[in-house]
Design a protein around this motif. Structure first.
Motif, PDB file in Angstrom:
ATOM      1  N   LYS A 161      -9.000  10.306   7.301  1.00  0.00           N
ATOM      2  CA  LYS A 161      -7.644  10.660   6.840  1.00  0.00           C
ATOM      3  C   LYS A 161      -7.545  10.657   5.312  1.00  0.00           C
ATOM      4  O   LYS A 161      -7.011  11.592   4.715  1.00  0.00           O
ATOM      5  N   THR A 162      -8.053   9.598   4.700  1.00  0.00           N
ATOM      6  CA  THR A 162      -7.971   9.506   3.239  1.00  0.00           C
ATOM      7  C   THR A 162      -8.822  10.607   2.602  1.00  0.00           C
ATOM      8  O   THR A 162      -8.416  11.206   1.598  1.00  0.00           O
ATOM      9  N   THR A 163      -9.948  10.882   3.213  1.00  0.00           N
ATOM     10  CA  THR A 163     -10.803  11.980   2.743  1.00  0.00           C
ATOM     11  C   THR A 163     -10.057  13.311   2.876  1.00  0.00           C
ATOM     12  O   THR A 163     -10.071  14.137   1.957  1.00  0.00           O
TER      13      THR A 163
ATOM     14  N   CYS B   8       1.479  13.041   3.906  1.00  0.00           N
ATOM     15  CA  CYS B   8       1.608  11.621   4.246  1.00  0.00           C
ATOM     16  C   CYS B   8       0.453  11.181   5.151  1.00  0.00           C
ATOM     17  O   CYS B   8       0.209  11.782   6.195  1.00  0.00           O
ATOM     18  N   ASP B   9      -0.264  10.152   4.711  1.00  0.00           N
ATOM     19  CA  ASP B   9      -1.358   9.533   5.461  1.00  0.00           C
ATOM     20  C   ASP B   9      -0.723   8.608   6.497  1.00  0.00           C
ATOM     21  O   ASP B   9      -0.290   7.519   6.158  1.00  0.00           O
ATOM     22  N   ARG B  10      -0.597   9.101   7.711  1.00  0.00           N
ATOM     23  CA  ARG B  10       0.070   8.465   8.862  1.00  0.00           C
ATOM     24  C   ARG B  10       1.593   8.566   8.766  1.00  0.00           C
ATOM     25  O   ARG B  10       2.165   8.488   7.686  1.00  0.00           O
TER      26      ARG B  10
ATOM     27  N   GLY C 249     -18.489   1.217   6.915  1.00  0.00           N
ATOM     28  CA  GLY C 249     -19.274   1.707   5.787  1.00  0.00           C
ATOM     29  C   GLY C 249     -18.525   1.666   4.464  1.00  0.00           C
ATOM     30  O   GLY C 249     -19.132   1.674   3.399  1.00  0.00           O
ATOM     31  N   ARG C 250     -17.183   1.625   4.546  1.00  0.00           N
ATOM     32  CA  ARG C 250     -16.397   1.525   3.306  1.00  0.00           C
ATOM     33  C   ARG C 250     -16.551   0.162   2.663  1.00  0.00           C
ATOM     34  O   ARG C 250     -16.216  -0.023   1.498  1.00  0.00           O
ATOM     35  N   GLY C 251     -17.022  -0.806   3.449  1.00  0.00           N
ATOM     36  CA  GLY C 251     -17.343  -2.117   2.893  1.00  0.00           C
ATOM     37  C   GLY C 251     -16.152  -3.030   2.654  1.00  0.00           C
ATOM     38  O   GLY C 251     -16.294  -4.088   2.072  1.00  0.00           O
TER      39      GLY C 251
HETATM   40 MG   LIG Z   1      -7.530   5.767   5.033  1.00  0.00          MG
END
Ligand SMILES: [Mg+2]
Ligand SMILES: Nc1ncnc2c1ncn2[C@@H]1O[C@H](COP(=O)(O)OP(=O)(O)O)[C@@H](O)[C@H]1O
Length: 208
Positions: free
Chosen positions: A15-17, A93-95, A147-149
């Motif tokens: 989503k952020t991507t 909007c992310d979500r 993987g985003r850590g």
């Molecule tokens: Mg995100």
């Protein structure tokens, strides 16, 4: 007036991507936009987000969680989204509320009628003009998210059965609201996902 675009999907779906892909596409065409995320998007709503995602030594009641989601949403909607829409902007909007149906409804089993009641209370007639659902098997999405850590938040720590219910609810809503939703197969290379998103944007916003 304006165009309300929401991005939905499970953890690590991209989503952020996708937000980056969409805002770059809009900027390259000189289309005015704002970007925001939920829960959050204003200082107060971001404070509610922190409250929502923190872990507690107590059971978080699903109604408490539902009300906090809509409390944050009310603030973001009235401080950000409606103002930008009135100015004719694209809102990305992310979500948004579809996530509440998926997580609190599908995931936690909250009565969908209660969600619908709050949706009307908070939003009136406002609904997304377009929802991009990034669909991926939850196991694959969670592997990406790890993987985003970053440490997992309270909701990200739910079990795989929870995320399978979230996914099923999203897909069910996409089937029921085909004019709102476009389902994007997110289990493909970033280049392929980007190409699909840009094709949808060209189709829906190309005339802007
Ligand atoms: Mg995100
Ligand atoms: N199509 C893709 N293929 C492989 N990795 C991806 C893809 N899309 C995103 N990622 C990576 O997966 C991780 C999660 O993506 P992100 O956009 O943060 O997901 P979300 O916001 O949905 O949780 C990031 O590290 C991102 O770079």
């Amino acid at each position: 007036m304006g165009f309300f675009l929401t991005i939905e999907g499970g953890e690590g779906a991209g989503k952020t991507t996708a937000m980056g892909v969409i805002t770059a596409w809009l900027a390259s065409r000189d289309i005015a936009f704002i970007q925001t995320r939920e829960p959050g998007g204003t200082p107060m709503a971001e404070a509610v987000r922190e409250t929502l995602l923190a872990s507690y030594d107590e059971t978080v009641n699903s109604t408490t969680e539902l009300l906090l989601m809509f409390a944050a949403r009310s603030q973001n909607l009235h401080q950000n989204i409606e103002l930008a829409m009135a100015e004719g902007k694209v809102v990305v909007c992310d979500r948004f509320t579809d996530a509440t149906y998926a997580y609190q409804g599908g995931g936690r089993g909250v009565d969908r009628g209660h969600i619908a009641t709050l949706e009307t209370l908070v939003q009136g007639e406002r609904r997304p003009d377009l929802t991009l659902l990034l669909d991926i098997d939850p196991e694959a999405g969670l592997t990406r998210a790890w993987g985003r850590g970053k440490a997992l938040d309270r909701i990200e720590q739910e079990d795989i059965a929870f995320f399978n219910r979230v996914r099923a609810e999203y897909l069910d809503r996409a089937a029921r609201y085909p004019r709102q939703y476009v389902v994007i197969d997110a289990d493909r290379s970033l280049a392929q996902v980007k190409q699909h998103i840009e094709a949808v944007l060209t189709q829906r916003l190309g005339a802007c």
